[in-house]
Scaffold this motif. Structure first.
Motif, PDB file in Angstrom:
ATOM      1  N   VAL A  79      18.277  11.632  28.947  1.00  0.00           N
ATOM      2  CA  VAL A  79      17.314  10.791  29.664  1.00  0.00           C
ATOM      3  C   VAL A  79      15.943  11.445  29.600  1.00  0.00           C
ATOM      4  N   HIS A  80      14.953  10.695  29.148  1.00  0.00           N
ATOM      5  CA  HIS A  80      13.595  11.228  29.011  1.00  0.00           C
ATOM      6  C   HIS A  80      12.854  11.214  30.341  1.00  0.00           C
ATOM      7  N   SER A  81      12.888  10.070  31.055  1.00  0.00           N
ATOM      8  CA  SER A  81      12.127   9.961  32.299  1.00  0.00           C
ATOM      9  C   SER A  81      12.529   8.710  33.057  1.00  0.00           C
ATOM     10  N   VAL A  82      12.133   8.685  34.330  1.00  0.00           N
ATOM     11  CA  VAL A  82      12.232   7.492  35.177  1.00  0.00           C
ATOM     12  C   VAL A  82      10.820   7.109  35.578  1.00  0.00           C
ATOM     13  N   THR A  83      10.456   5.840  35.379  1.00  0.00           N
ATOM     14  CA  THR A  83       9.097   5.385  35.686  1.00  0.00           C
ATOM     15  C   THR A  83       9.153   4.144  36.567  1.00  0.00           C
ATOM     16  N   LEU A  84       8.433   4.192  37.685  1.00  0.00           N
ATOM     17  CA  LEU A  84       8.267   3.009  38.535  1.00  0.00           C
ATOM     18  C   LEU A  84       7.046   2.257  38.029  1.00  0.00           C
ATOM     19  N   HIS A  85       7.215   0.938  37.772  1.00  0.00           N
ATOM     20  CA  HIS A  85       6.113   0.161  37.212  1.00  0.00           C
ATOM     21  C   HIS A  85       5.926  -1.149  37.967  1.00  0.00           C
ATOM     22  N   LEU A  86       5.205  -2.069  37.348  1.00  0.00           N
ATOM     23  CA  LEU A  86       4.762  -3.300  38.001  1.00  0.00           C
ATOM     24  C   LEU A  86       5.884  -4.081  38.663  1.00  0.00           C
ATOM     25  N   LEU A  87       6.996  -4.253  37.959  1.00  0.00           N
ATOM     26  CA  LEU A  87       8.082  -5.084  38.472  1.00  0.00           C
ATOM     27  C   LEU A  87       9.347  -4.299  38.767  1.00  0.00           C
ATOM     28  N   GLY A  88       9.213  -3.017  39.033  1.00  0.00           N
ATOM     29  CA  GLY A  88      10.397  -2.240  39.382  1.00  0.00           C
ATOM     30  C   GLY A  88      10.373  -0.863  38.768  1.00  0.00           C
ATOM     31  N   GLY A  89      11.387  -0.575  37.951  1.00  0.00           N
ATOM     32  CA  GLY A  89      11.475   0.750  37.360  1.00  0.00           C
ATOM     33  C   GLY A  89      12.104   0.703  35.990  1.00  0.00           C
ATOM     34  N   GLU A  90      12.031   1.835  35.297  1.00  0.00           N
ATOM     35  CA  GLU A  90      12.599   1.935  33.949  1.00  0.00           C
ATOM     36  C   GLU A  90      13.116   3.342  33.741  1.00  0.00           C
ATOM     37  N   THR A  91      14.366   3.440  33.278  1.00  0.00           N
ATOM     38  CA  THR A  91      14.945   4.709  32.876  1.00  0.00           C
ATOM     39  C   THR A  91      14.878   4.778  31.365  1.00  0.00           C
ATOM     40  N   LEU A  92      14.083   5.706  30.848  1.00  0.00           N
ATOM     41  CA  LEU A  92      13.851   5.799  29.408  1.00  0.00           C
ATOM     42  C   LEU A  92      14.806   6.823  28.808  1.00  0.00           C
ATOM     43  N   LEU A  93      15.657   6.355  27.892  1.00  0.00           N
ATOM     44  CA  LEU A  93      16.617   7.221  27.216  1.00  0.00           C
ATOM     45  C   LEU A  93      16.015   7.750  25.920  1.00  0.00           C
ATOM     46  N   ASP A  96      19.520   5.630  21.733  1.00  0.00           N
ATOM     47  CA  ASP A  96      20.120   4.351  22.084  1.00  0.00           C
ATOM     48  C   ASP A  96      21.620   4.492  22.311  1.00  0.00           C
ATOM     49  N   SER A  97      22.170   3.518  23.020  1.00  0.00           N
ATOM     50  CA  SER A  97      23.621   3.481  23.208  1.00  0.00           C
ATOM     51  C   SER A  97      24.308   3.341  21.856  1.00  0.00           C
ATOM     52  N   ALA A  98      25.434   4.027  21.708  1.00  0.00           N
ATOM     53  CA  ALA A  98      26.155   3.980  20.434  1.00  0.00           C
ATOM     54  C   ALA A  98      27.061   2.770  20.325  1.00  0.00           C
ATOM     55  N   THR A  99      27.462   2.206  21.462  1.00  0.00           N
ATOM     56  CA  THR A  99      28.370   1.059  21.456  1.00  0.00           C
ATOM     57  C   THR A  99      27.901   0.025  22.475  1.00  0.00           C
ATOM     58  N   GLU A 103      26.141   0.418  26.353  1.00  0.00           N
ATOM     59  CA  GLU A 103      24.950  -0.335  26.737  1.00  0.00           C
ATOM     60  C   GLU A 103      25.220  -1.164  27.989  1.00  0.00           C
ATOM     61  N   LEU A 104      26.385  -1.818  28.047  1.00  0.00           N
ATOM     62  CA  LEU A 104      26.721  -2.663  29.188  1.00  0.00           C
ATOM     63  C   LEU A 104      26.849  -1.843  30.468  1.00  0.00           C
ATOM     64  N   VAL A 105      27.596  -0.751  30.415  1.00  0.00           N
ATOM     65  CA  VAL A 105      27.825   0.064  31.614  1.00  0.00           C
ATOM     66  C   VAL A 105      26.532   0.697  32.099  1.00  0.00           C
ATOM     67  N   THR A 106      25.741   1.237  31.157  1.00  0.00           N
ATOM     68  CA  THR A 106      24.473   1.874  31.534  1.00  0.00           C
ATOM     69  C   THR A 106      23.511   0.856  32.142  1.00  0.00           C
ATOM     70  N   GLY A 172      29.419  -8.189  17.107  1.00  0.00           N
ATOM     71  CA  GLY A 172      29.543  -6.930  16.396  1.00  0.00           C
ATOM     72  C   GLY A 172      28.236  -6.431  15.813  1.00  0.00           C
ATOM     73  N   ARG A 173      27.130  -7.122  16.124  1.00  0.00           N
ATOM     74  CA  ARG A 173      25.821  -6.741  15.580  1.00  0.00           C
ATOM     75  C   ARG A 173      24.829  -6.557  16.717  1.00  0.00           C
ATOM     76  N   GLU A 174      24.285  -5.346  16.827  1.00  0.00           N
ATOM     77  CA  GLU A 174      23.332  -5.059  17.898  1.00  0.00           C
ATOM     78  C   GLU A 174      22.097  -5.944  17.793  1.00  0.00           C
TER      79      GLU A 174
END
Length: 308
Positions: A79-93, A96-99, A103-106, A172-174
């Motif tokens: 995890v790179h950072s957590v940022t609070l922004h205009l409409l909430g927040g973002e956790t920057l990885l 990317d998720s491998a599967t 992606e769904l669980v995260t 089967g395609r991201e």
């Protein structure tokens, strides 16, 4: 990754937590939106209550993002950072998720955490009385609101990531998942514009803040979804780049850099960037020269892909 324009608040599990000026602006807008309505509801200190409610909102958003951090670390995603922004927040990885499952669980971990906290607070508020009941109930609805907004089906919101994961799992395609999430986000943006217009027509004297808020949300959803579609389009064009399909049989010069005939996509672009040239000698796995790949051919195939 740029961190300009943000204010660092601290760390959670060694992950930097930052806030953007837009989050402060949205907090002011929300206070201005809530305070008059709290006054109409009979609160004696509506502005103080509104400020506390908005502060609770951002604490809830932070808890929401911490749940994302926990899920990402469970799968070994840095995890790179957590940022609070205009409409909430973002956790920057940082990767990317491998599967689709990762992606769904995260993605869904944040809204689930907000919903659990919200429902627990609502239950506690129902059992309490007086000011305690009001505070707990407000906190509960704030967390339910955070969960609901983040489940809007638009990237980069969690709901958009859930749609992306489901599309990825089914096809089967991201990239297909990204396209589905991009278009669902555009529809959500249009719905937000429509809701703001409808609220404004109901009462033009007092609903201008509702209109402004829905417009901001709609623009955010539309911009994020459009960016996602551009990323998917670029990925599709890069995916079409395959040395085997683009080289010709002309004899290359002896000093030209070599490219393997099976190189494709991002691997091909990385190899070309490491050895910039106007043309390359194409070789097989045994080193036998098969022909020539010209940089202008790669550029043409990429541009043609953009028009498809």
């Amino acid at each position: 990754m740029s961190t300009s324009g943000t204010i660092r608040l601290g760390r959670v599990w060694s992950v930097p937590v930052r806030v953007r000026p837009g989050a402060v602006l949205m907090g002011i807008v929300l206070v201005a939106l809530f305070a008059p309505r709290l006054a109409d509801a009979g609160f004696t200190r509506p502005w103080v209550v509104a400020v506390l409610a908005v502060a609770s909102l951002y604490v809830s958003v932070l808890l929401h993002e911490v749940a994302h951090v926990a899920a990402a670390r469970h799968f070994g995603l840095p995890v790179h950072s957590v940022t609070l922004h205009l409409l909430g927040g973002e956790t920057l990885l940082e990767s990317d998720s491998a599967t689709a499952r990762q992606e769904l669980v995260t993605a869904i971990s944040g809204p689930v955490a907000s919903a659990v906290v919200g429902l627990a607070a609502l239950g506690a508020g129902a059992a309490a009385s007086g000011s305690n009941a009001a505070v707990l109930t407000t906190l509960g609805w704030i967390n339910v609101l955070v969960a609901g907004i983040n489940m809007l089906p638009a990237l980069p919101l969690d709901g958009g990531r859930v749609v992306r994961a489901l599309g990825w799992a089914v096809t089967g395609r991201e990239r297909t998942g990204i396209v589905v999430a991009g278009w669902s986000g555009r529809l959500a943006g249009l719905a937000s514009f429509g809701l703001g217009g409808w609220l404004f027509l109901q009462d033009r004297r007092t609903a201008w803040i509702d209109l402004a808020l829905c417009t901001v949300v709609g623009l955010f959803l539309w911009a994020g979804s459009t960016q996602s579609l551009r990323i998917a389009d670029r990925a599709a064009r890069v995916e079409r780049l395959h040395v085997r399909r683009m080289f010709d049989s002309s004899r290359p010069e002896p000093d030209w850099p070599h490219l393997d005939v099976d190189l494709r996509g991002d691997a091909l672009l990385r190899a070309m960037s490491q050895q910039p040239a106007e043309a390359y000698a194409v070789v097989d796995e045994d080193g036998e020269v098969l022909g020539t790949l010209r940089t202008r051919t790669v550029n043409r195939v990429y541009r043609v892909g953009a028009r498809r």
